[in-house]
Motif scaffolding. Sequence first.
Motif, PDB file in Angstrom:
ATOM      1  N   SER A  37       8.559  65.751  12.108  1.00 56.77           N
ATOM      2  CA  SER A  37       7.004  66.129  11.981  1.00 56.77           C
ATOM      3  C   SER A  37       6.408  65.190  10.954  1.00 56.77           C
ATOM      4  N   ASP A  38       6.965  64.843   9.837  1.00 59.95           N
ATOM      5  CA  ASP A  38       6.369  63.703   8.979  1.00 59.95           C
ATOM      6  C   ASP A  38       6.110  62.497   9.633  1.00 59.95           C
ATOM      7  N   CYS A  39       7.189  61.873  10.398  1.00 58.60           N
ATOM      8  CA  CYS A  39       7.168  60.552  11.089  1.00 58.60           C
ATOM      9  C   CYS A  39       6.059  60.574  12.152  1.00 58.60           C
ATOM     10  N   PHE A  40       6.152  61.780  13.047  1.00 60.17           N
ATOM     11  CA  PHE A  40       5.081  61.629  14.177  1.00 60.17           C
ATOM     12  C   PHE A  40       3.670  61.397  13.245  1.00 60.17           C
ATOM     13  N   GLN A  41       3.648  62.235  12.384  1.00 59.37           N
ATOM     14  CA  GLN A  41       2.114  62.184  11.892  1.00 59.37           C
ATOM     15  C   GLN A  41       1.828  60.869  11.112  1.00 59.37           C
ATOM     16  N   GLU A  42       2.784  60.339  10.638  1.00 58.10           N
ATOM     17  CA  GLU A  42       2.617  59.030  10.020  1.00 58.10           C
ATOM     18  C   GLU A  42       2.240  57.916  10.986  1.00 58.10           C
ATOM     19  N   LEU A  43       2.898  57.906  12.156  1.00 56.20           N
ATOM     20  CA  LEU A  43       2.655  57.098  13.583  1.00 56.20           C
ATOM     21  C   LEU A  43       1.636  57.116  14.098  1.00 56.20           C
ATOM     22  N   ASN A  44       1.023  58.501  14.090  1.00 57.97           N
ATOM     23  CA  ASN A  44      -0.240  58.827  14.476  1.00 57.97           C
ATOM     24  C   ASN A  44      -1.466  58.335  13.740  1.00 57.97           C
ATOM     25  N   ASN A  45      -1.291  58.391  12.628  1.00 60.46           N
ATOM     26  CA  ASN A  45      -2.099  57.826  11.622  1.00 60.46           C
ATOM     27  C   ASN A  45      -2.231  56.411  11.396  1.00 60.46           C
ATOM     28  N   GLU A  95       2.410  67.451  21.277  1.00 62.14           N
ATOM     29  CA  GLU A  95       1.707  67.546  22.075  1.00 62.14           C
ATOM     30  C   GLU A  95       0.291  67.341  22.045  1.00 62.14           C
ATOM     31  N   SER A  96      -0.204  67.556  20.698  1.00 64.16           N
ATOM     32  CA  SER A  96      -1.740  67.423  20.357  1.00 64.16           C
ATOM     33  C   SER A  96      -2.002  66.003  19.620  1.00 64.16           C
ATOM     34  N   LEU A  97      -0.908  65.284  19.502  1.00 64.33           N
ATOM     35  CA  LEU A  97      -1.193  63.985  18.874  1.00 64.33           C
ATOM     36  C   LEU A  97      -2.157  63.330  19.588  1.00 64.33           C
ATOM     37  N   ASN A  98      -2.862  62.397  18.949  1.00 64.15           N
ATOM     38  CA  ASN A  98      -3.836  61.429  19.807  1.00 64.15           C
ATOM     39  C   ASN A  98      -3.303  60.240  20.234  1.00 64.15           C
ATOM     40  N   THR A  99      -2.025  59.925  19.771  1.00 63.03           N
ATOM     41  CA  THR A  99      -1.415  58.871  20.560  1.00 63.03           C
ATOM     42  C   THR A  99      -0.460  59.323  21.528  1.00 63.03           C
ATOM     43  N   PRO A 100      -0.255  58.630  22.840  1.00 65.64           N
ATOM     44  CA  PRO A 100       0.437  59.056  23.903  1.00 65.64           C
ATOM     45  C   PRO A 100       1.854  58.675  23.304  1.00 65.64           C
ATOM     46  N   VAL A 101       2.576  59.929  23.578  1.00 62.67           N
ATOM     47  CA  VAL A 101       4.063  59.726  23.409  1.00 62.67           C
ATOM     48  C   VAL A 101       4.868  59.907  24.745  1.00 62.67           C
ATOM     49  N   ILE A 102       6.069  58.950  24.545  1.00 66.45           N
ATOM     50  CA  ILE A 102       6.681  58.981  25.973  1.00 66.45           C
ATOM     51  C   ILE A 102       8.341  59.179  25.580  1.00 66.45           C
ATOM     52  N   GLY A 103       8.763  60.470  26.230  1.00 69.20           N
ATOM     53  CA  GLY A 103      10.026  60.598  26.097  1.00 69.20           C
ATOM     54  C   GLY A 103      10.942  59.767  26.728  1.00 69.20           C
ATOM     55  N   ALA A 104      11.958  59.191  26.006  1.00 67.15           N
ATOM     56  CA  ALA A 104      12.920  58.449  26.720  1.00 67.15           C
ATOM     57  C   ALA A 104      14.519  59.200  26.755  1.00 67.15           C
TER      58      ALA A 104
END
Length: 260
Positions: A37-45, A95-104
């Motif tokens: 959770s923290d890491c996705f938010q950090e990368l999104n910001n 799902e609601s991030l502004n940055t596209p996330v690709i699941g590998a």
Amino acid sequence: MNYPHLTVSKEDSIALLTINRPEKLNALNREVINQLSDCFQELNNDSEVRAIIVTGAGEKAFVAGADIAEFANYSVEEGKRLSADGHDKLFDLVESLNTPVIGAINGFALGGGLELAMSCHMRVASSNARMGLPEVSLGVIPGYGGTQRLGQLVGKGKAMEMITTAQMIKADEAYRLGLVNYVVEQSELLDKCREIAAGILKNSPIAIAYAMKAVNAGFRDGVNGYEKEIELFGEAFGTEDFKEGTQAFLEKRKAEFKGK
Ligand code: COA
């Protein structure tokens, strides 16, 4: 920030986030969920990061599910909280991030693992991947969005079959059903994801964020996706990216979009 269960690297505006708990097939316990959770938010910001690839450490599993050992003795109330916290902190968040996330998906994506992959904006699987929602075999149901997102991706009938039989499907079937966008050899998985990300990087990050919000709106109860599209289409006209994108077209040059 420090994420003991994650590995993060960045290259050419693409972040690679690896869930690193291979001895438990990258199973999601509270700690891993909090770190994600923290890491996705950090990368999104992070204005430098324009696409995120998420995968699992090792060659065997993306994520083999929520950590069964952690919730085996939970009460009704604790079970509810586990699900609600997960939605909030990780699955809805991704799902609601502004940055596209690709699941590998590099191997088993089961239960919470498939639910995480389904929260991503798109998915690529390696040919050895196995996917399923086996929760009913444990006497519980998918609790991180699986009962909703699987039907959205593969249709209600197939979702019902996968959930009630608790069976895994192979990568080629997942491709046929539209659960994953591509299937490639494991050695090519990250390159395929980077290739998709490269297509994203050329475009306006703001318009991408708006478009993803509009697409997602249509899959939410009580939200009118068409109205959301009208609103965000209008908003786009007020952005620097819109001025740059249209100007560049008229001047027959490549658009230079600013960061997020
Ligand atoms: N939660 C907790 N631990 C898990 C886990 C999960 N969801 N999935 C795997 N693990 C652990 C195993 O307990 C084992 O730990 P150990 O070595 O300390 O005993 C380790 O990861 C390796 O798994 P193992 O079962 O030995 O590997 P396998 O190759 O025989 O089987 C799976 C792989 C994925 C088929 C099997 O691990 C499995 O069925 N996992 C649970 C899947 C599931 O039901 N997920 C939904 C949860 S709601």
